[in-house]
Design a protein around this motif. Structure first.
Motif, short mmCIF file in Angstrom:
data_model
loop_
_atom_site.label_atom_id
_atom_site.label_comp_id
_atom_site.label_asym_id
_atom_site.label_seq_id
_atom_site.Cartn_x
_atom_site.Cartn_y
_atom_site.Cartn_z
N ILE A 144 14.73 -7.63 60.78
CA ILE A 144 15.06 -6.24 60.46
C ILE A 144 14.17 -5.72 59.34
CG2 ILE A 144 16.86 -4.68 59.65
CD1 ILE A 144 18.90 -6.69 60.79
N TRP A 157 17.34 -10.67 59.30
CA TRP A 157 17.26 -10.53 60.75
C TRP A 157 18.62 -10.18 61.34
CZ3 TRP A 157 16.33 -15.07 58.05
CH2 TRP A 157 17.28 -16.10 58.17
N GLU A 158 18.56 -9.73 62.60
CA GLU A 158 19.77 -9.31 63.30
C GLU A 158 20.69 -10.50 63.56
OE1 GLU A 158 18.24 -7.64 66.87
OE2 GLU A 158 17.97 -5.64 66.02
N THR A 188 21.87 -14.95 57.91
CA THR A 188 20.91 -14.04 58.54
C THR A 188 19.88 -13.53 57.53
OG1 THR A 188 22.45 -12.19 58.21
CG2 THR A 188 22.51 -13.31 60.34
#
Length: 225
Positions: A144, A157-158, A188
């Protein structure tokens, strides 16, 4: 009303009073008779039928079946990412049925499901939980954002709902032939220390406890001045 019976089922738990009076042919009521009524239904755990424990499903909308064991009960399926059901992903609608579909499609991954029954509006209980794996490939994990602070880089990140962990690779080239760091992470986000003036590339993929394949997400270039 005619006849000698009247259905008053599906009452919530509580104290009631039933009054019954006869009507003559002119519609005039006689003296009513009264009867106290106490409704105290107790929900019983449902007996799970299918899918079987540890089953795999090739359909993203699998059908769940069970057997109700109480009186005037309604039930729904609950589907979660953990056996404590703290991560509730979806449910079915409440209904007096013995089967249901989830309210939305299930992504590939490992799930736990159970049936919750309710009786009398106040009594609720749960069945045992069963594990279910929905076949398929986990979606690629996409980065992201990247934050730079001095010689440290933090990447985000997702979240992949059915992932248990994530695999991170750091490389000196976009083809990821020369891996200089590899790690398995439960969160994450991750912080990396990089050498200024050199270019790096990072990528991730989701991992699952179930027998699922996974794909690497797109690589992201990292560079510190």
């Amino acid at each position: 009303m005619t006849g000698s019976n009247f259905d008053i089922s599906l009452l919530d738990n509580g104290q009631y009073e039933v009054q019954l009076a006869a009507l003559d042919n002119r519609g005039m009521a006689g003296m009513p008779a009264s009867l106290p009524l106490n409704v105290n239904l107790q929900a019983q755990p449902a007996t799970l039928v299918s899918p079987a424990p540890g089953a795999t499903a090739n359909d993203d909308m699998p059908e769940f079946q069970w057997k109700l064991n109480g009186s005037n009960e309604v039930a729904r399926v609950e589907i979660a990412g953990d056996d404590s059901f703290s991560d509730l992903i979806t449910t079915s609608e409440w209904a007096p049925e013995n089967q249901a579909l989830p309210s939305r499609p299930l992504s590939p991954g490992e799930y736990y499901w159970r049936v919750v029954t309710e009786a009398g509006g106040t009594s609720v209980t749960e069945s045992e939980a069963r594990k279910l794996v929905v076949n398929g490939s986990l979606p690629p994990t996409r980065i992201i954002s990247v934050n730079y602070l001095n010689s440290q880089v933090r990447i985000f990140w997702e979240k992949v709902n059915t992932a248990s962990e994530y695999r991170l690779q750091l490389s000196e080239g976009p083809q990821f032939h020369n891996i200089i760091k590899e790690a398995t992470l439960a969160d994450t986000t991750a912080a990396l220390r990089l050498i200024p003036g050199r270019r790096y590339f990072v990528r991730l993929k989701a991992l699952s406890n179930g027998p699922l394949t996974s794909r690497w997400g797109p690589g992201r270039e990292l560079y510190l001045e």
